[in-house]
Enzyme design. Structure first.
Site, short mmCIF file in Angstrom:
data_model
loop_
_atom_site.label_atom_id
_atom_site.label_comp_id
_atom_site.label_asym_id
_atom_site.label_seq_id
_atom_site.Cartn_x
_atom_site.Cartn_y
_atom_site.Cartn_z
N LYS A 1 0.89 -1.18 0.00
CA LYS A 1 0.00 0.00 0.00
C LYS A 1 0.92 1.22 0.00
O LYS A 1 1.46 1.61 1.03
CB LYS A 1 -0.87 -0.03 1.25
N GLU B 1 9.92 1.34 10.72
CA GLU B 1 10.99 2.29 10.40
C GLU B 1 10.38 3.67 10.57
O GLU B 1 9.65 4.14 9.70
CB GLU B 1 11.39 2.04 8.95
N CYS C 1 14.01 10.33 7.06
CA CYS C 1 13.83 9.96 8.48
C CYS C 1 15.14 10.12 9.24
O CYS C 1 15.14 10.39 10.43
CB CYS C 1 13.26 8.57 8.61
N GLU D 1 10.19 15.87 15.08
CA GLU D 1 10.66 15.68 13.71
C GLU D 1 9.93 16.67 12.79
O GLU D 1 8.70 16.73 12.79
CB GLU D 1 10.37 14.25 13.25
P1 ADP Z 1 3.76 10.94 6.75
O1 ADP Z 1 3.47 11.79 7.97
O2 ADP Z 1 5.17 10.94 6.33
O3 ADP Z 1 2.76 11.09 5.64
P2 ADP Z 1 2.47 8.63 7.68
O4 ADP Z 1 2.98 7.81 8.80
O5 ADP Z 1 1.22 9.41 7.90
O6 ADP Z 1 3.68 9.49 7.26
O7 ADP Z 1 2.24 7.74 6.39
C1 ADP Z 1 3.09 6.72 5.96
C2 ADP Z 1 2.26 5.61 5.36
O8 ADP Z 1 1.38 5.11 6.35
C3 ADP Z 1 1.38 6.04 4.19
O9 ADP Z 1 1.32 5.00 3.24
C4 ADP Z 1 0.01 6.22 4.84
O10 ADP Z 1 -1.08 6.06 3.95
C5 ADP Z 1 0.04 5.10 5.86
N1 ADP Z 1 -0.87 5.28 7.00
C6 ADP Z 1 -1.28 6.46 7.57
N2 ADP Z 1 -2.14 6.20 8.59
C7 ADP Z 1 -2.26 4.85 8.67
C8 ADP Z 1 -3.01 3.96 9.53
N3 ADP Z 1 -3.78 4.42 10.50
N4 ADP Z 1 -2.88 2.63 9.33
C9 ADP Z 1 -2.07 2.15 8.35
N5 ADP Z 1 -1.37 2.94 7.51
C10 ADP Z 1 -1.45 4.27 7.67
#
Ligand code: ADP
Length: 506
Positions: free
Chosen positions: A200, A275, A309, A406
């Protein structure tokens, strides 16, 4: 369109066609329509303009993909192939990625705002090398033979060994900062180990993952082994984590989401690799070679627009050289040419989105409110692009938000120090533990820092360098498990112990 926007007429014909093509999930070896009728607009961050639409997959699409991956794992040929057979297919996939390098890099640059140089190096070339590196591991996965004593069975003869078996279906969730690179970091070791995958990608940057899926089919990877479902995190991502058909989650992203994922995975005792974020310190000692340290520290924070990161976002400089180092980094920051990803003279593109631009500017403002001084940069460029100037904050204190959290943007918080005891406790004063670096000409000082830094990686006289063979992972709130190197393969296996009771032939 301003000169800060991409000129899409510079794209190759095939990339232009790809943006205009309909995009669908890749499930069970085929591109399929989404069950969910919703779509995600894909934006070029240099202009804010729409370049494509992808499906906003939901729980139904994820379920379909996990079933395909489950079937491929439980009954398909991939897991049953010999190492050399898997290796051959992975090498073919690497060759195909290499052959499509220009298109991949162009798609990634338009979608993520990063220069062609950057996407070619980190999303394409490194991924080609990593697929080849991991293809080699497909033939080298092994356990150990052990010498059991079993002291409570007098006279008994035992033999023991361990074998490594593929962990199963891997749910991979990736961020937008190095989109294809991050996807391949997850796909390649899973393939080497004989796992199957549902990927995903981040909702902001789904395009290269879908293009890569075409290559997966072309390379002859059996159906259901690699599946790609596009969608938002809270819906598609969460459904993937919660699905009982998934054996392991491999996630890269924010600590906040990582925590949610870790909790949800623990409920089903899924394996997890997380990560997560960082606030990595860079320490420049008084004896450092400044010709190396100044550009090294500048790239430590400004590479990938600070959207790393392991970005070196906190700088500690010995008082004896403080002004020289700060002036040197400020000079580099001032000369970095901001511009659209496709322009050959651009050195730094926009951030990923307007939302990220606002977030980064918010951190700079909060620093100023708390008493920090902006000595270079500090502003967003006007216009629809998500640009932020490379920024250095000085006069920062350890409690400030801009020092503790961050930022994920080109913002450096710099301070001076006088002795090593003081700097190490300040460097380690963070909830994160991803990377840390020291610049010094002294072997003893370097190794002292190696022992003292509380982080998953320590760099000496460089910062942020990652390699295929070198494991990368965080401690503290920066995550658990490793990517890259042999560790990444082992994290995609279950270790099975075998104990046999032997008797002499009669
Ligand atoms: P950023 O702040 O860098 O966008 P995120 O941690 O929000 O980082 O997103 C990283 C990945 O995690 C993306 O693919 C996002 O769609 C996914 N993601 C965000 N929220 C969730 C969740 N609740 N469960 C699973 N995946 C998630």
């Amino acid at each position: 369109m301003s000169s800060l926007a991409n000129d899409l007429s510079l794209l190759s014909e095939s990339s232009r066609r790809y943006f205009g093509a309909p995009h669908r999930h890749f499930i069970g070896g085929q591109f399929v329509d989404s069950i969910s009728q919703e779509e995600i607009p894909v934006i070029d961050p240099t202009s804010g303009e729409l370049v494509a639409r992808v499906p906003a997959g939901g729980a139904g699409d994820i379920d379909r993909a996990v079933r395909a991956a489950r079937k491929a794992f439980d009954t398909g040929p991939w897991t049953r192939m010999t190492g050399p057979q898997r290796e051959r297919i992975m090498l073919r996939l690497a060759d195909l990625l290499e052959a499509n390098a220009t298109e991949m890099s162009e798609i990634e640059s338009v979608n993520s705002g990063r220069t062609l140089l950057s996407t070619k190096a980190f999303d394409v070339d490194l991924s080609v090398d990593y697929l080849r590196y991991m293809a080699g591991w497909a033939t080298k996965i092994h356990g150990q033979t052990l010498n059991p004593s079993v002291p409570y069975v007098p006279g008994g003869k035992f033999f023991a060994m361990t074998v490594r078996e593929p962990v199963g279906v891997v749910g991979a969730i990736t961020p937008w900062n190095v989109p294809l690179g991050q996807a391949i970091w997850k796909i390649a070791p899973a393939l080497a180990a004989g796992c199957t995958i549902v990927l995903k990608p981040a909702e902001q940057t789904p395009l290269t993952a879908l293009r890569f899926a075409q290559l997966v089919a072309e390379a002859g990877v059996p159906e259901g082994v690699v599946n790609v479902v596009t969608g938002y995190g809270e819906s598609a991502g969460a459904a993937l984590v919660a699905h009982p058909g998934v054996d392991k989650i491999s996630f890269t992203g924010s600590t906040q989401v990582g925590r949610l994922i870790g909790e949800a995975a623990a409920r089903q005792m899924k394996r997890v690799t997380l990560e997560l974020g960082g606030k990595s310190p860079m320490v420049v000692m008084g004896d450092a070679d400044l010709d190396v340290a100044i550009p090294g520290a500048a790239m430590g924070i400004f590479a990938n627009h600070g959207q790393n990161c392991c970005a070196g976002s906190r700088l500690f400089v010995h008082s004896s050289i403080y002004e020289r180092v700060i002036d040197g980094i400020a000079r580099i920051a001032r000369t970095l040419k901001l511009g659209p990803a496709l322009s050959p003279d651009t050195q730094m593109g926009p951030l990923i989105s307007k939302a990220q631009q606002e977030r980064v500017i918010g951190y700079i403002r909060s620093g100023v409110t708390d008493g920090a001084k902006v000595i270079v940069g500090g502003k967003a460029l006007p216009g629809p692009g998500a640009y932020v100037e490379p920024t250095i904050l000085t006069e920062v204190g350890p409690a400030m938000k801009c020092v503790r959290e961050e930022i994920f943007g080109p913002v450096l918080a710099a301070t001076r120090f006088d002795e090593v005891g003081e700097v190490i406790s300040r460097a380690n004063d963070t909830t994160f533990g991803l990377g840390a670096s020291v610049w010094t000409e002294s072997l003893n000082t370097a190794h002292w820092f190696v022992r003292q830094f509380k982080s998953g990686t320590v760099w000496i006289n460089t910062h942020g360098v990652l390699d295929l063979a070198v494991p990368f992972g965080g401690i503290k709130q920066s995550g658990m498990g490793h990517e890259l190197g042999e560790e990444a393969v082992n994290h995609h296996t279950n270790l099975k112990s075998v104990l046999a009771s032997l008797k002499d032939p009669s």
